[in-house]
Scaffold this motif. Structure first.
Motif, PDB file in Angstrom:
ATOM      1  N   ALA A 127       0.888  -1.218   0.145  1.00  0.00           N
ATOM      2  CA  ALA A 127      -0.120   0.089   0.008  1.00  0.00           C
ATOM      3  C   ALA A 127       0.858   1.302   0.000  1.00  0.00           C
ATOM      4  CB  ALA A 127      -0.909   0.062   1.164  1.00  0.00           C
ATOM      5  N   ASN A 128       0.295   2.393  -0.699  1.00  0.00           N
ATOM      6  CA  ASN A 128       1.070   3.645  -0.372  1.00  0.00           C
ATOM      7  C   ASN A 128      -0.110   4.631  -0.292  1.00  0.00           C
ATOM      8  OD1 ASN A 128      -0.318   4.295  -3.055  1.00  0.00           O
ATOM      9  ND2 ASN A 128       1.383   3.608  -4.154  1.00  0.00           N
ATOM     10  N   GLN A 129       0.248   5.924   0.169  1.00  0.00           N
ATOM     11  CA  GLN A 129      -0.618   6.875   0.650  1.00  0.00           C
ATOM     12  C   GLN A 129      -1.866   7.079  -0.479  1.00  0.00           C
ATOM     13  OE1 GLN A 129       1.399  10.597   1.851  1.00  0.00           O
ATOM     14  NE2 GLN A 129       0.184  10.492   3.702  1.00  0.00           N
ATOM     15  N   PRO A 130      -1.612   7.194  -1.734  1.00  0.00           N
ATOM     16  CA  PRO A 130      -2.789   7.464  -2.521  1.00  0.00           C
ATOM     17  C   PRO A 130      -3.666   6.390  -2.509  1.00  0.00           C
ATOM     18  CG  PRO A 130      -0.722   8.188  -3.769  1.00  0.00           C
ATOM     19  CD  PRO A 130      -0.219   7.574  -2.601  1.00  0.00           C
ATOM     20  N   SER A 131      -3.026   4.945  -2.424  1.00  0.00           N
ATOM     21  CA  SER A 131      -4.197   3.928  -2.646  1.00  0.00           C
ATOM     22  C   SER A 131      -4.822   3.632  -1.635  1.00  0.00           C
ATOM     23  CB  SER A 131      -3.160   2.541  -2.968  1.00  0.00           C
ATOM     24  OG  SER A 131      -2.430   2.338  -1.803  1.00  0.00           O
ATOM     25  N   ILE A 132      -4.318   4.117  -0.271  1.00  0.00           N
ATOM     26  CA  ILE A 132      -4.948   4.073   1.001  1.00  0.00           C
ATOM     27  C   ILE A 132      -6.111   5.224   0.895  1.00  0.00           C
ATOM     28  CG2 ILE A 132      -4.799   4.363   3.652  1.00  0.00           C
ATOM     29  CD1 ILE A 132      -2.021   3.219   3.482  1.00  0.00           C
ATOM     30  N   VAL A 133      -5.846   6.154   0.670  1.00  0.00           N
ATOM     31  CA  VAL A 133      -6.919   7.211   0.476  1.00  0.00           C
ATOM     32  C   VAL A 133      -7.916   6.964  -0.402  1.00  0.00           C
ATOM     33  CG1 VAL A 133      -7.319   9.820  -0.785  1.00  0.00           C
ATOM     34  CG2 VAL A 133      -5.307   9.423   0.882  1.00  0.00           C
ATOM     35  N   GLY A 134      -7.484   6.355  -1.784  1.00  0.00           N
ATOM     36  CA  GLY A 134      -8.507   5.849  -2.617  1.00  0.00           C
ATOM     37  C   GLY A 134      -9.456   4.846  -1.831  1.00  0.00           C
ATOM     38  N   GLU A 135      -8.993   3.865  -1.146  1.00  0.00           N
ATOM     39  CA  GLU A 135      -9.756   2.966  -0.660  1.00  0.00           C
ATOM     40  C   GLU A 135     -10.753   3.523   0.645  1.00  0.00           C
ATOM     41  OE1 GLU A 135      -9.966  -0.298  -0.562  1.00  0.00           O
ATOM     42  OE2 GLU A 135      -8.283  -0.598  -2.358  1.00  0.00           O
ATOM     43  N   ILE A 136     -10.095   4.443   1.318  1.00  0.00           N
ATOM     44  CA  ILE A 136     -11.027   5.383   1.993  1.00  0.00           C
ATOM     45  C   ILE A 136     -12.211   6.049   1.417  1.00  0.00           C
ATOM     46  CG2 ILE A 136     -11.005   7.185   3.945  1.00  0.00           C
ATOM     47  CD1 ILE A 136      -8.035   6.552   4.735  1.00  0.00           C
ATOM     48  N   VAL A 137     -11.763   6.408   0.594  1.00  0.00           N
ATOM     49  CA  VAL A 137     -12.863   7.257  -0.433  1.00  0.00           C
ATOM     50  C   VAL A 137     -13.995   6.190  -0.878  1.00  0.00           C
ATOM     51  CG1 VAL A 137     -13.480   8.674  -2.444  1.00  0.00           C
ATOM     52  CG2 VAL A 137     -11.526   9.400  -0.873  1.00  0.00           C
ATOM     53  N   THR A 138     -13.380   5.235  -1.498  1.00  0.00           N
ATOM     54  CA  THR A 138     -14.346   4.099  -1.914  1.00  0.00           C
ATOM     55  C   THR A 138     -15.359   3.653  -0.716  1.00  0.00           C
ATOM     56  OG1 THR A 138     -12.786   3.362  -3.503  1.00  0.00           O
ATOM     57  CG2 THR A 138     -14.592   1.960  -2.802  1.00  0.00           C
ATOM     58  N   ALA A 139     -14.508   3.236   0.361  1.00  0.00           N
ATOM     59  CA  ALA A 139     -15.488   2.882   1.620  1.00  0.00           C
ATOM     60  C   ALA A 139     -16.453   3.778   2.117  1.00  0.00           C
ATOM     61  CB  ALA A 139     -14.771   2.473   2.651  1.00  0.00           C
ATOM     62  N   LEU A 140     -16.234   5.165   2.064  1.00  0.00           N
ATOM     63  CA  LEU A 140     -17.101   6.280   2.389  1.00  0.00           C
ATOM     64  C   LEU A 140     -18.051   6.484   1.430  1.00  0.00           C
ATOM     65  CD1 LEU A 140     -14.653   8.725   4.087  1.00  0.00           C
ATOM     66  CD2 LEU A 140     -16.118   7.309   5.259  1.00  0.00           C
ATOM     67  N   SER A 141     -17.876   6.580   0.269  1.00  0.00           N
ATOM     68  CA  SER A 141     -18.834   6.879  -0.695  1.00  0.00           C
ATOM     69  C   SER A 141     -19.734   5.637  -0.950  1.00  0.00           C
ATOM     70  CB  SER A 141     -18.117   6.994  -1.902  1.00  0.00           C
ATOM     71  OG  SER A 141     -17.543   6.135  -2.623  1.00  0.00           O
ATOM     72  N   ASN A 142     -19.413   4.388  -0.746  1.00  0.00           N
ATOM     73  CA  ASN A 142     -20.347   3.156  -0.831  1.00  0.00           C
ATOM     74  C   ASN A 142     -20.917   3.128  -2.097  1.00  0.00           C
ATOM     75  OD1 ASN A 142     -21.629   0.897   0.295  1.00  0.00           O
ATOM     76  ND2 ASN A 142     -23.516   2.089   0.693  1.00  0.00           N
ATOM     77  N   THR A 143     -19.909   3.094  -3.080  1.00  0.00           N
ATOM     78  CA  THR A 143     -20.445   3.128  -4.450  1.00  0.00           C
ATOM     79  C   THR A 143     -19.282   2.279  -5.354  1.00  0.00           C
ATOM     80  OG1 THR A 143     -21.508   4.275  -6.161  1.00  0.00           O
ATOM     81  CG2 THR A 143     -19.592   5.500  -5.063  1.00  0.00           C
ATOM     82  N   SER A 144     -19.541   2.323  -6.567  1.00  0.00           N
ATOM     83  CA  SER A 144     -18.565   1.758  -7.459  1.00  0.00           C
ATOM     84  C   SER A 144     -18.554   2.479  -8.890  1.00  0.00           C
ATOM     85  CB  SER A 144     -18.599   0.321  -7.671  1.00  0.00           C
ATOM     86  OG  SER A 144     -19.712   0.051  -8.567  1.00  0.00           O
ATOM     87  N   ASN A 145     -17.404   2.325  -9.592  1.00  0.00           N
ATOM     88  CA  ASN A 145     -17.415   2.998 -10.927  1.00  0.00           C
ATOM     89  C   ASN A 145     -18.385   2.620 -12.008  1.00  0.00           C
ATOM     90  OD1 ASN A 145     -15.758   4.543  -9.418  1.00  0.00           O
ATOM     91  ND2 ASN A 145     -13.894   4.203 -10.914  1.00  0.00           N
ATOM     92  N   CYS A 146     -19.419   2.004 -11.538  1.00  0.00           N
ATOM     93  CA  CYS A 146     -20.393   1.399 -12.526  1.00  0.00           C
ATOM     94  C   CYS A 146     -20.959   2.339 -13.883  1.00  0.00           C
ATOM     95  CB  CYS A 146     -21.513   0.751 -11.963  1.00  0.00           C
ATOM     96  SG  CYS A 146     -20.883  -0.674 -10.852  1.00  0.00           S
TER      97      CYS A 146
END
Length: 118
Positions: free
Chosen positions: A24-43
């Motif tokens: 993991a690196n900082q950008p990927s961790i931030v991306g994971e947090i944003v994904t979890a918080l937004s509760n959505t996907s790029n569909c």
């Protein structure tokens, strides 16, 4: 939870090598947090308009790197999905009316693959 983590590989370990995972690196961790918080996907654009615009921007950047003018692209969820999409694109290029007429009464399509294909 403890046993799950105990028996799972540490994908951040320098000796762990895999084509789809790495540390993991900082950008990927931030991306994971944003994904979890937004509760959505790029569909769809409706569900994540900003992520869709980011994806289009990234594809544009990659096309510029390789020198493709007026190119297109798509980010996929993995190599199997990318292969399936590539096969559908090839079919649609070969049989221009396939999407309208479907594949009924069409010549059978063949694909040659390695014995290790999945």
């Amino acid at each position: 939870m403890g046993q799950c983590l105990e028996y799972s590989p540490n994908t951040s370990h320098p000796n762990f090598a895999n084509r789809m995972w790495s540390g993991a690196n900082q950008p990927s961790i931030v991306g994971e947090i944003v994904t979890a918080l937004s509760n959505t996907s790029n569909c769809t654009f409706e569900s994540v308009p900003v992520a869709t615009l980011m994806e289009k921007y990234m594809i544009g950047q990659m096309l510029d790197i390789v020198g493709f003018k007026n190119g297109e692209g798509q980010m996929t969820t993995g190599s199997s999905n990318a292969n399936m999409i590539a096969m559908m694109v090839a079919r649609n290029q070969t049989l221009k009316e396939a999407k309208k007429q479907r594949l009924f009464n069409q010549k059978p399509l063949l694909a040659f693959v390695n014995k290790d294909a999945h």
